[in-house]
Design an enzyme around this catalytic site. Structure first.
Site, short mmCIF file in Angstrom:
data_model
loop_
_atom_site.label_atom_id
_atom_site.label_comp_id
_atom_site.label_asym_id
_atom_site.label_seq_id
_atom_site.Cartn_x
_atom_site.Cartn_y
_atom_site.Cartn_z
N LYS A 1 56.71 29.36 12.91
CA LYS A 1 55.49 29.52 13.67
C LYS A 1 54.37 28.76 12.98
O LYS A 1 54.54 28.46 11.80
CB LYS A 1 55.16 31.00 13.86
CG LYS A 1 54.70 31.72 12.59
CD LYS A 1 54.35 33.14 12.88
CE LYS A 1 52.88 33.33 13.13
NZ LYS A 1 52.06 33.51 11.91
N HIS B 1 59.48 35.89 11.60
CA HIS B 1 60.06 36.52 10.40
C HIS B 1 60.03 38.05 10.46
O HIS B 1 60.76 38.70 9.74
CB HIS B 1 59.40 35.98 9.12
CG HIS B 1 58.11 36.65 8.79
ND1 HIS B 1 56.92 36.28 9.35
CD2 HIS B 1 57.83 37.68 7.96
CE1 HIS B 1 55.96 37.06 8.88
NE2 HIS B 1 56.47 37.92 8.03
N LYS C 1 63.10 41.71 9.28
CA LYS C 1 62.88 42.95 8.52
C LYS C 1 63.88 44.01 8.98
O LYS C 1 64.05 44.23 10.18
CB LYS C 1 61.45 43.47 8.75
CG LYS C 1 60.36 42.52 8.23
CD LYS C 1 58.98 43.10 8.50
CE LYS C 1 57.88 42.07 8.30
NZ LYS C 1 57.69 41.64 6.93
N GLU D 1 46.64 44.60 6.99
CA GLU D 1 46.83 44.01 5.66
C GLU D 1 45.59 44.24 4.83
O GLU D 1 44.46 44.10 5.32
CB GLU D 1 47.09 42.51 5.77
CG GLU D 1 48.38 42.19 6.50
CD GLU D 1 48.62 40.69 6.57
OE1 GLU D 1 49.33 40.18 5.71
OE2 GLU D 1 48.05 40.05 7.47
N ASP E 1 47.55 34.41 15.04
CA ASP E 1 48.43 34.51 13.88
C ASP E 1 49.46 35.63 14.03
O ASP E 1 50.58 35.51 13.56
CB ASP E 1 47.54 34.78 12.64
CG ASP E 1 48.28 34.63 11.32
OD1 ASP E 1 49.19 33.78 11.25
OD2 ASP E 1 47.94 35.34 10.36
N HIS F 1 54.45 38.28 16.37
CA HIS F 1 54.97 39.46 15.67
C HIS F 1 54.76 40.76 16.47
O HIS F 1 55.70 41.53 16.68
CB HIS F 1 54.28 39.62 14.32
CG HIS F 1 54.41 38.42 13.43
ND1 HIS F 1 55.53 37.63 13.39
CD2 HIS F 1 53.55 37.87 12.53
CE1 HIS F 1 55.37 36.66 12.51
NE2 HIS F 1 54.16 36.77 11.98
N LYS G 1 43.05 41.60 8.53
CA LYS G 1 43.10 41.39 7.08
C LYS G 1 41.87 42.04 6.46
O LYS G 1 40.89 42.33 7.14
CB LYS G 1 43.10 39.90 6.78
CG LYS G 1 44.38 39.20 7.24
CD LYS G 1 44.56 37.87 6.56
CE LYS G 1 45.69 37.08 7.17
NZ LYS G 1 47.03 37.57 6.85
C1 BG6 Z 1 52.49 35.64 8.88
C2 BG6 Z 1 51.02 35.39 9.03
O1 BG6 Z 1 53.18 35.17 10.01
O2 BG6 Z 1 52.71 37.02 8.70
C3 BG6 Z 1 50.26 35.93 7.83
O3 BG6 Z 1 50.77 34.00 9.17
C4 BG6 Z 1 50.60 37.38 7.59
O4 BG6 Z 1 48.85 35.76 8.00
C5 BG6 Z 1 52.10 37.58 7.55
O5 BG6 Z 1 50.03 37.76 6.36
C6 BG6 Z 1 52.45 39.04 7.49
O6 BG6 Z 1 53.81 39.17 7.25
P1 BG6 Z 1 54.40 40.29 6.32
O7 BG6 Z 1 55.86 40.08 6.34
O8 BG6 Z 1 53.77 40.09 4.96
O9 BG6 Z 1 53.97 41.56 6.94
#
Ligand code: BG6
Length: 477
Positions: A140, A170, A174, A208, A227, A232, A328
């Site tokens: 992505k 990604h 998980k 986050e 993002d 996600h 964030k």
């Molecule tokens: C990414 C984003 O795809 O996912 C980031 O670009 C984000 O900004 C991250 O921090 C979060 O992933 P994870 O696995 O740390 O929850």
């Protein structure tokens, strides 16, 4: 050692091999797969990038990120380097000389190279599957709005089959995300109440505590919505909302997920809130405002927080809002899904109907950290008076399984090598996600995000968004 079958041997070509993704996640994940006996010993890694380097330099660049030196030593000699410009045909001619048989082309590059690299691979005949499989993995961001995502899909699918394309999200790597389907379809008791008759609403949170840090350049042109949400959070929404597939085939599952995303209505701007962190304190440390971060336009309007209400118009979900939020610089890292069940029809027991936010009567899927699942309900407090209290049945992954240290990319890479597309996004899902948030992308070209203190739970407007419906967010923990 795992009982799963070993993946077939292949050359894994990583475009952008000197970058962070390859060094921190991809190669360490391959080392873990190799340790577990899941990749063939003839598997090779060919890193491509424009840096002046050679095989040894790439190996050394990777060394620091690998914990299991023993397993790494077996793979290290099979790492090679090719210096090349992603936009020069000569790079791909050189690649064609070196790649025979099965190959995976992993685009760990800036997004502007996705289209050109796929074109160049096709021009050099590298996507022809005569001698073995040829697969392309795309990271992505896949597009930056609906139109660009459609254009990128059209460009790529003009040169390769959908079955050759692995669009990474990604989150799907998980374990806890994969467990959503198992929890839903492996337990009849959940299936029985999984609809608008029993469910009041769903909350999906990816909070986050980290701020933008060194990623200012990327983030300032992206923002929280792009993002995290159409990719996600929508993948999580699809897993919660999908109908049971008629088999565990990749396309049966992907089709059911696509149907949920297709049924989500574009979000009107009044059903969304954007925020931007101001100076504050996180875990006792002072944090600067977003607009003061390095490589951030101090006059810009990029949001670091987004909350929205999504309506999914299906027989199962009509009338059940999905509230999504991500940001964030918040008080805690907390990725979770809360399924809030409806109130009992009559509050029979004194004290069960507390004023304000409901408690209990919900299922919480804790995706990270402290991976697990809990069922919160009310129980009688012992004593002569009928009094109730919220209690919780908790399952923690770490208590039951050896979780081990994983990067989250192991399953995804293994699936690419074995040809299983279940955990990858199909073109229609990507476009569907963008379609739902497009009204917000349009509206947010004007105006400003609402400020929130770094270390807080987000902007007041997000609380108002859900309070408007008589509900409230679950606490970030
Ligand atoms: C990414 C984003 O795809 O996912 C980031 O670009 C984000 O900004 C991250 O921090 C979060 O992933 P994870 O696995 O740390 O929850």
């Amino acid at each position: 050692m795992s009982d799963a079958p070993r993946a077939p041997a292949a050359t894994l070509v990583i475009f952008g091999a000197m970058g962070d993704l390859a060094r921190r996640l991809l190669v360490p994940a391959l080392v873990n797969l190799s340790r577990d006996g899941l990749i063939d010993e003839a598997t090779t890694i060919l890193g491509v990038s424009h840096h002046d380097a050679d095989d040894d330099a790439l190996r050394e660049a990777l060394d620091d990120f690998i914990e299991d030196q023993d397993s790494w030593s077996k793979l290290r000699d099979r790492v090679a380097y090719l210096k090349g410009d992603f936009e020069q045909a000569s790079t791909f001619a050189a690649l064609a000389e070196r790649v025979k048989g099965n190959a995976v082309f992993y685009l760990a590059t800036a997004p502007n190279f996705f289209g050109p690299v796929v074109d160049a691979l096709a021009d050099a005949g590298l996507l022809d599957e005569g001698a073995g499989f040829r697969r392309v993995v795309i990271e992505k961001p896949f597009g930056h709005d609906l139109t660009s995502a459609q254009a990128l899909n059209a460009r790529i699918l003009a040169r390769a089959e959908e079955q050759q394309i692995y669009r990474i999200d990604h989150f799907l790597g998980k374990e806890t995300v994969q467990n959503i389907m198992v929890a839903r379809f492996g337990n009849v008791m959940l299936g029985a109440v999984w609809n608008n008759r029993y469910i009041d609403h769903v909350q999906i949170t990816a909070a986050e505590a980290v701020t933008v840090g060194t990623r200012g350049k990327f983030y300032d042109s992206t923002g929280a919505l792009r993002d995290m949400v159409p990719n996600h959070l929508f993948q999580l929404l699809a897993l919660i909302g999908m109908e049971p597939p008629n088999s565990f085939d990749a396309d049966a599952i992907r089709t059911e997920k696509s149907k949920v995303i297709a049924a989500a209505k574009p979000v009107p701007p009044e059903d969304a809130v954007r925020g931007r962190y101001e100076a504050g304190t996180i875990a006792g440390k002072p944090v600067a405002a977003y607009l003061e971060e390095a490589e951030v336009d101090p006059t810009g309007r990029t949001e670091t927080y987004a909350a929205l209400k999504v309506q999914v118009e299906t027989w199962r979900w009509s009338g059940v809002p999905f509230y999504l939020r991500t940001g964030k610089g918040l008080t805690a890292r907390d990725t979770e899904i809360v399924v809030q069940f409806r109130d009992v029809p009559i509050a029979l027991f004194r004290g069960t109907k507390a004023a304000g936010c409901p408690w209990g009567n919900r299922l919480r899927l804790q995706l990270q950290p402290n991976e697990g699942l809990s069922l919160e309900f009310v129980a009688k407090v012992p004593g002569p008076v009928m009094e109730t209290a919220p209690v919780s049945m908790d399952f923690h992954y770490a208590d039951r399984f050896a979780v081990g240290h994983q990067t989250g990319y192991e399953t995804l890479l293994y699936d690419v090598l074995t040809g299983d597309q279940t955990l990858f996004q199909r073109a229609d899902q990507i476009e569907g996600g963008w379609r739902v948030v497009q009204p917000l992308l349009d509206a947010w070209r004007a105006g400003e995000p609402e400020g929130y203190a770094a270390g807080s739970a987000g902007p007041a407007g997000a609380d108002a968004l859900i309070a408007r419906d008589g509900r409230c967010w679950s606490e970030l923990a």
